[in-house]
Design a protein around this motif. Structure first.
Motif, PDB file in Angstrom:
ATOM      1  N   ALA A  73       0.829  -1.208   0.000  1.00  0.00           N
ATOM      2  CA  ALA A  73       0.000   0.000   0.000  1.00  0.00           C
ATOM      3  C   ALA A  73       0.862   1.256   0.000  1.00  0.00           C
ATOM      4  O   ALA A  73       1.963   1.283   0.560  1.00  0.00           O
ATOM      5  N   GLN A  74       0.342   2.298  -0.598  1.00  0.00           N
ATOM      6  CA  GLN A  74       1.069   3.562  -0.721  1.00  0.00           C
ATOM      7  C   GLN A  74       1.423   4.140   0.643  1.00  0.00           C
ATOM      8  O   GLN A  74       2.497   4.719   0.824  1.00  0.00           O
ATOM      9  N   GLU A  75       0.536   3.984   1.621  1.00  0.00           N
ATOM     10  CA  GLU A  75       0.798   4.505   2.965  1.00  0.00           C
ATOM     11  C   GLU A  75       2.008   3.837   3.605  1.00  0.00           C
ATOM     12  O   GLU A  75       2.782   4.486   4.314  1.00  0.00           O
ATOM     13  N   ASN A  76       2.201   2.550   3.354  1.00  0.00           N
ATOM     14  CA  ASN A  76       3.363   1.841   3.899  1.00  0.00           C
ATOM     15  C   ASN A  76       4.655   2.323   3.247  1.00  0.00           C
ATOM     16  O   ASN A  76       5.671   2.531   3.926  1.00  0.00           O
ATOM     17  N   LEU A  77       4.629   2.497   1.955  1.00  0.00           N
ATOM     18  CA  LEU A  77       5.806   3.009   1.253  1.00  0.00           C
ATOM     19  C   LEU A  77       6.102   4.451   1.644  1.00  0.00           C
ATOM     20  O   LEU A  77       7.261   4.869   1.683  1.00  0.00           O
ATOM     21  N   ALA A  78       5.051   5.205   1.965  1.00  0.00           N
ATOM     22  CA  ALA A  78       5.248   6.599   2.409  1.00  0.00           C
ATOM     23  C   ALA A  78       5.994   6.646   3.737  1.00  0.00           C
ATOM     24  O   ALA A  78       6.844   7.518   3.947  1.00  0.00           O
ATOM     25  N   ILE A  79       5.691   5.718   4.640  1.00  0.00           N
ATOM     26  CA  ILE A  79       6.412   5.672   5.919  1.00  0.00           C
ATOM     27  C   ILE A  79       7.895   5.420   5.669  1.00  0.00           C
ATOM     28  O   ILE A  79       8.765   6.089   6.247  1.00  0.00           O
ATOM     29  N   PHE A  80       8.200   4.490   4.779  1.00  0.00           N
ATOM     30  CA  PHE A  80       9.591   4.204   4.426  1.00  0.00           C
ATOM     31  C   PHE A  80      10.273   5.457   3.867  1.00  0.00           C
ATOM     32  O   PHE A  80      11.386   5.822   4.263  1.00  0.00           O
ATOM     33  N   ALA A  81       9.588   6.140   2.936  1.00  0.00           N
ATOM     34  CA  ALA A  81      10.171   7.325   2.300  1.00  0.00           C
ATOM     35  C   ALA A  81      10.359   8.462   3.292  1.00  0.00           C
ATOM     36  O   ALA A  81      11.420   9.104   3.324  1.00  0.00           O
ATOM     37  N   TRP A  82       9.359   8.729   4.111  1.00  0.00           N
ATOM     38  CA  TRP A  82       9.449   9.869   5.028  1.00  0.00           C
ATOM     39  C   TRP A  82      10.495   9.661   6.116  1.00  0.00           C
ATOM     40  O   TRP A  82      11.185  10.610   6.506  1.00  0.00           O
ATOM     41  N   THR A  83      10.639   8.438   6.608  1.00  0.00           N
ATOM     42  CA  THR A  83      11.691   8.212   7.603  1.00  0.00           C
ATOM     43  C   THR A  83      13.070   8.375   6.968  1.00  0.00           C
ATOM     44  O   THR A  83      13.989   8.922   7.588  1.00  0.00           O
ATOM     45  N   GLY A  84      13.212   7.923   5.726  1.00  0.00           N
ATOM     46  CA  GLY A  84      14.481   8.132   5.014  1.00  0.00           C
ATOM     47  C   GLY A  84      14.778   9.605   4.805  1.00  0.00           C
ATOM     48  O   GLY A  84      15.915  10.059   4.981  1.00  0.00           O
ATOM     49  N   ILE A  85      13.752  10.369   4.453  1.00  0.00           N
ATOM     50  CA  ILE A  85      13.927  11.812   4.256  1.00  0.00           C
ATOM     51  C   ILE A  85      14.303  12.489   5.566  1.00  0.00           C
ATOM     52  O   ILE A  85      15.178  13.365   5.605  1.00  0.00           O
ATOM     53  N   GLY A  86      13.655  12.087   6.663  1.00  0.00           N
ATOM     54  CA  GLY A  86      13.970  12.684   7.964  1.00  0.00           C
ATOM     55  C   GLY A  86      15.418  12.463   8.365  1.00  0.00           C
ATOM     56  O   GLY A  86      16.115  13.386   8.796  1.00  0.00           O
ATOM     57  N   ALA A  87      15.895  11.223   8.199  1.00  0.00           N
ATOM     58  CA  ALA A  87      17.286  10.914   8.551  1.00  0.00           C
ATOM     59  C   ALA A  87      18.266  11.639   7.645  1.00  0.00           C
ATOM     60  O   ALA A  87      19.274  12.188   8.105  1.00  0.00           O
ATOM     61  N   THR A  88      17.973  11.680   6.350  1.00  0.00           N
ATOM     62  CA  THR A  88      18.874  12.337   5.392  1.00  0.00           C
ATOM     63  C   THR A  88      18.935  13.833   5.628  1.00  0.00           C
ATOM     64  O   THR A  88      20.018  14.437   5.602  1.00  0.00           O
ATOM     65  N   ALA A  89      17.781  14.453   5.862  1.00  0.00           N
ATOM     66  CA  ALA A  89      17.749  15.898   6.101  1.00  0.00           C
ATOM     67  C   ALA A  89      18.494  16.258   7.382  1.00  0.00           C
ATOM     68  O   ALA A  89      19.255  17.231   7.423  1.00  0.00           O
ATOM     69  N   GLY A  90      18.305  15.475   8.437  1.00  0.00           N
ATOM     70  CA  GLY A  90      19.020  15.735   9.688  1.00  0.00           C
ATOM     71  C   GLY A  90      20.518  15.601   9.528  1.00  0.00           C
ATOM     72  O   GLY A  90      21.292  16.412  10.053  1.00  0.00           O
ATOM     73  N   ASP A  91      20.955  14.584   8.788  1.00  0.00           N
ATOM     74  CA  ASP A  91      22.387  14.388   8.546  1.00  0.00           C
ATOM     75  C   ASP A  91      22.960  15.539   7.729  1.00  0.00           C
ATOM     76  O   ASP A  91      24.070  16.008   7.988  1.00  0.00           O
ATOM     77  N   ALA A  92      22.205  16.024   6.751  1.00  0.00           N
ATOM     78  CA  ALA A  92      22.671  17.153   5.939  1.00  0.00           C
ATOM     79  C   ALA A  92      22.812  18.412   6.780  1.00  0.00           C
ATOM     80  O   ALA A  92      23.791  19.164   6.647  1.00  0.00           O
ATOM     81  N   VAL A  93      21.857  18.654   7.671  1.00  0.00           N
ATOM     82  CA  VAL A  93      21.932  19.835   8.553  1.00  0.00           C
ATOM     83  C   VAL A  93      23.134  19.732   9.476  1.00  0.00           C
ATOM     84  O   VAL A  93      23.863  20.698   9.692  1.00  0.00           O
TER      85      VAL A  93
END
Length: 199
Positions: A142-162
Motif C-alpha cells: 500500500a502507498q501509505e506503507n511506502l510513504a512511511i519508508f520514504a518519510w523516515t528516510g527523508i527525515g534521517a537524510t535531512a538531519g544528517d545534511a543539517v
C-alpha cells in the motif's frame, strides 16, 4: 539572579518554546490529516472520516514528546516510534502519527554522528515500515506503507545534511578565528621586534 544567569535561563527557555510551538504545529497537521481519507471505495476523490479516540491519544502523545526532542532525542524517538507502531497496527484507517517519529528521527540525525544516524535511521525505517506492512490493515504494498519508508528516510537524510552543514560552517569559523589570532600574534611580534631594533 545575575544578568548572566538570567541570559542562560532565557537561552534554555527559547529552544523549549520553539519545540513546543513545533509540537503544536505537528499536532495540528496530524489531526487535520487524520480527518481526510485519500482513497474512497467507489472513487478516487477525497473523503472525510472521523479518527478513532486511540489515534487522537497517540497523536497527542507523539506531539507532546517532541517538546523534549533536544533534551533527550533518542528517548523521544523511541516514544514516537512506539506510538507510530501502535497506530500502524491498530489504526483502521490509519492516522498520520508517524509524522512525530519523522521529526524525532530528524533531530537524532542532526545531533549525532553519521554512523549513529545510519544505524538509528535504518532501525527506525525497518521497524516502522515492517510493522505497517506485516501487521497493518492495508496490503504490504500500500502507498501509505511506502510513504512511511520514504518519510523516515527523508527525515534521517535531512538531519544528517543539517549536521554536516553545521560542522562545515563551524570549521570555517574556527579556521577564520585561528587566522585572525595568527595575524594578531604576527603583528605583536613585529611591533616587539621594531621596538627592540629602535632600542
Amino acid at each position: 539572579m545575575s544578568t548572566l544567569q538570567r541570559a542562560k535561563c532565557q537561552a534554555k527557555a527559547h529552544p523549549l518554546a520553539m519545540d513546543a510551538a513545533l509540537a503544536a504545529a505537528v499536532l495540528v497537521c496530524m489531526v487535520a490529516g487524520s480527518f481526510v481519507e485519500p482513497r474512497h471505495r467507489d472513487s478516487v476523490s477525497w473523503a472525510l472520516r472521523t479518527p478513532d479516540p486511540l489515534s487522537l491519544v497517540l497523536m497527542a502523545l507523539g506531539a507532546a514528546a517532541l517538546v523534549f526532542r533536544r533534551r533527550a532525542p533518542m528517548t523521544v524517538l523511541a516514544l514516537t516510534g512506539a506510538v507510530s507502531v501502535i497506530e500502524s497496527v491498530t489504526g483502521d484507517p490509519r492516522a498520520p502519527v508517524a509524522m512525530s517519529a519523522v521529526i524525532a528521527l530528524y533531530t537524532v540525525a542532526s545531533t549525532t554522528d553519521r554512523p549513529t544516524t545510519w544505524r538509528v535511521g535504518l532501525l527506525t525505517m525497518t521497524v516502522l515500515t515492517g510493522s505497517a506492512m506485516a501487521a497493518g490493515s492495508l496490503p504490504w504494498y500500500a502507498q501509505e506503507n511506502l510513504a512511511i519508508f520514504a518519510w523516515t528516510g527523508i527525515g534521517a537524510t535531512a538531519g544528517d545534511a543539517v549536521r554536516s552543514r553545521r560542522a562545515f560552517v563551524q570549521a570555517i569559523r574556527e579556521r577564520a578565528e585561528r587566522a585572525e589570532r595568527t595575524r594578531e600574534e604576527e603583528a605583536r611580534r613585529r611591533v616587539a621586534e621594531e621596538r627592540l631594533r629602535i632600542a
